[in-house]
Enzyme design. Sequence first.
Site, PDB file in Angstrom:
ATOM      1  N   CYS A 184      -4.940  -0.263  -7.127  1.00  0.00           N
ATOM      2  CA  CYS A 184      -3.785  -0.626  -6.290  1.00  0.00           C
ATOM      3  C   CYS A 184      -3.698  -2.118  -6.022  1.00  0.00           C
ATOM      4  CB  CYS A 184      -3.813   0.165  -4.982  1.00  0.00           C
ATOM      5  SG  CYS A 184      -5.019  -0.385  -3.764  1.00  0.00           S
TER       6      CYS A 184
ATOM      7  N   GLU B 121      -6.884  -5.291   4.266  1.00  0.00           N
ATOM      8  CA  GLU B 121      -7.298  -3.974   3.782  1.00  0.00           C
ATOM      9  C   GLU B 121      -8.291  -4.121   2.625  1.00  0.00           C
ATOM     10  OE1 GLU B 121      -4.332  -1.331   2.099  1.00  0.00           O
ATOM     11  OE2 GLU B 121      -5.016   0.220   3.451  1.00  0.00           O
TER      12      GLU B 121
ATOM     13  N   TYR C 252      -9.228   0.920  -5.167  1.00  0.00           N
ATOM     14  CA  TYR C 252      -8.845  -0.476  -4.948  1.00  0.00           C
ATOM     15  C   TYR C 252      -8.844  -1.288  -6.244  1.00  0.00           C
ATOM     16  CZ  TYR C 252      -8.732  -0.235   0.147  1.00  0.00           C
ATOM     17  OH  TYR C 252      -8.381   0.044   1.440  1.00  0.00           O
TER      18      TYR C 252
ATOM     19  N   HIS D  50     -12.506   6.004  -2.935  1.00  0.00           N
ATOM     20  CA  HIS D  50     -11.512   5.046  -2.426  1.00  0.00           C
ATOM     21  C   HIS D  50     -11.851   3.616  -2.849  1.00  0.00           C
ATOM     22  CE1 HIS D  50      -7.763   4.782  -0.435  1.00  0.00           C
ATOM     23  NE2 HIS D  50      -8.170   3.872   0.429  1.00  0.00           N
TER      24      HIS D  50
ATOM     25  N   GLU E  11      -0.205   1.323   9.327  1.00  0.00           N
ATOM     26  CA  GLU E  11      -1.410   1.978   9.831  1.00  0.00           C
ATOM     27  C   GLU E  11      -1.177   2.403  11.274  1.00  0.00           C
ATOM     28  OE1 GLU E  11      -1.906  -0.763   7.784  1.00  0.00           O
ATOM     29  OE2 GLU E  11      -2.752   0.459   6.193  1.00  0.00           O
TER      30      GLU E  11
ATOM     31  N   CYS F 154       0.866  -1.185   0.000  1.00  0.00           N
ATOM     32  CA  CYS F 154       0.000   0.000   0.000  1.00  0.00           C
ATOM     33  C   CYS F 154       0.898   1.228   0.000  1.00  0.00           C
ATOM     34  CB  CYS F 154      -0.893  -0.026   1.239  1.00  0.00           C
ATOM     35  SG  CYS F 154      -1.749   1.529   1.548  1.00  0.00           S
TER      36      CYS F 154
ATOM     37  N   CYS G 260      -3.105   7.674  -1.765  1.00  0.00           N
ATOM     38  CA  CYS G 260      -4.409   7.805  -2.422  1.00  0.00           C
ATOM     39  C   CYS G 260      -5.486   8.369  -1.498  1.00  0.00           C
ATOM     40  CB  CYS G 260      -4.885   6.460  -2.924  1.00  0.00           C
ATOM     41  SG  CYS G 260      -3.584   5.334  -3.350  1.00  0.00           S
TER      42      CYS G 260
ATOM     43  N   THR H 251      -3.992   4.774   7.388  1.00  0.00           N
ATOM     44  CA  THR H 251      -2.980   4.375   6.417  1.00  0.00           C
ATOM     45  C   THR H 251      -2.041   5.545   6.122  1.00  0.00           C
ATOM     46  OG1 THR H 251      -4.432   2.768   5.390  1.00  0.00           O
ATOM     47  CG2 THR H 251      -2.680   3.636   4.019  1.00  0.00           C
TER      48      THR H 251
HETATM   49 FE1  SF4 Z   1      -3.338   1.956  -0.020  1.00  0.00          FE
HETATM   50 FE2  SF4 Z   1      -4.729   1.142  -2.101  1.00  0.00          FE
HETATM   51 FE3  SF4 Z   1      -5.849   2.812  -0.336  1.00  0.00          FE
HETATM   52 FE4  SF4 Z   1      -3.894   3.618  -2.003  1.00  0.00          FE
HETATM   53  S1  SF4 Z   1      -5.980   2.916  -2.570  1.00  0.00           S
HETATM   54  S2  SF4 Z   1      -4.061   4.065   0.150  1.00  0.00           S
HETATM   55  S3  SF4 Z   1      -2.613   1.806  -2.122  1.00  0.00           S
HETATM   56  S4  SF4 Z   1      -5.189   0.709   0.010  1.00  0.00           S
HETATM   57 FE    FE Z   2      -6.830   1.726   1.958  1.00  0.00          FE
END
Ligand code: SF4
Ligand code: FE
Length: 483
Positions: A299, A447, A296, A292, A257, A100, A104, A191
């Site tokens: 990422c 996550e 995902y 968000h 985290e 991660c 983001c 995070t």
């Molecule tokens: Fe982490 Fe993915 Fe959230 Fe970005 S989108 S902060 S990489 S979990």
């Molecule tokens: Fe996240």
Amino acid sequence: MALMTGAEYIESIRNLNLQIYMFGRKIDDPTEDPILRPSLNSVRATYDLALMPEYEDLMTVTSSVTGKKINRFTHIHQSTDDLIKKVKMQRLCGQKTAACFQRCVGMDAFNAVYSTTYEIDRKYGTSYHENFLKFLEYSQENDLTVDGAMTDPKGDRNLAPSRQADPDLYLRVVERRPDGIVVRGAKAHQTGICNSHEVLVMPTIAMGPDDKDYAVSFTVPTNAENLFMVIGRQSCDTRKTEGSALDVGNCEFGGVEALVIFDNVFVPNDRIFLNGETEFAGMLVERFAGYHRQSYGGCKVGVGDVLIGASALAAEYNGAAKASHIKDKLIEMTHLNETLYSSGIACSAEGSKTESGNYIIDLLLANVCKQNVTRFPYEIARLAQDIAGGLMVTAPSEKDLKDPKIGPYIEKYLAGTAEVSTETRLKVLRLIENITLGTAAVGYLTESMHGAGSPQAQRIMISRQGNIEQKKDLAKAIAKIDK
Ligand code: SF4
Ligand code: FE
């Protein structure tokens, strides 16, 4: 300074002197701590990649505010093309870090706050949007990493914020002053907070009229007075202190985290984006969560790419690559991973313009995307472990491999094909262990389940957005059923 180098970024975090606690003590220099440093490196990658010509188109963009070149992680999306590029950028960062990369949450918070503050101001004549624009420009000009902080501890889930036995279980305003507000509370599972310059706080749920003090959004620097962080433990975290890159699996990158405590933190008026307009709390939550959940679909797919590659290598290294069931498992993993990507791209392509002018994803498809993410990485991880075999968790340590007496036995008896050394074989198995069971499993699996909202949160949104009534009408029309 429009774009920072990775080295400048690390220096800027070091200079913040953040109050970070771990294992019962305050960390002197978090940028050099062996457990925290890999997570800092992941954010650093978002700076390094932005300066590489081959990734310029994905990682950078022209600011809609200043007209200057900025890192896409600080951008306000101007089109569906921007939304699509965001997902592609996140897949790239996932591929390069297998972790991660944290930045983001700020980008998603920026875009949710941008449109929501615009709508609050239109209704109430407040100046939240102007406040936010000032902060946005500051973040873009200084290429900042901003933590988007939403999740309150929540105490008794059956009670509204104002009804909790302890009123601080949701972050709230405890004092109103002419020059600003004082807030108290905590945000959990944050995070990347310890790798961020600023924290942008948002409410965690829709609020009722009694929850006025809890409907608050603002930013403060992460080194603000009375703000401190407690790092969460991750499976196998102390392996990082042993000095063996091989045993860690991914020694350079990671995620982290923390529980963030706001113990009476002052927020000046021009850093406030919501202050008591309870009916807008739900909008802010829904939009941030939507962005968000889209994230995902980028990422986790990038990390999935690394895991699929590692599984294929593990099979190659022990001579099983040509077996039809191995090929089939790799196909299945690819199918699942690309399905996640498809929904990340789909919710972006189907995005639309908000009243404020920025672009938002299609919320139904973004929630479908994240719902898939709560499942598919687990299946991909299961297949990776199937292909890897038990050695992934029974292999001896690097110290044993390098030991003059027992090392040669390990080399001999844990060998795979003659073309590959035992050490190389172990490296890839440790990487699979790291992503599916070790520190990176926090980012890739748990996550995926709970980040951006647990599965049930998406199901509620899917039921709201699914438009069953319209579908019933469709069926009636085909079946010739009168009203
Ligand atoms: Fe982490 Fe993915 Fe959230 Fe970005 S989108 S902060 S990489 S979990
Ligand atoms: Fe996240």
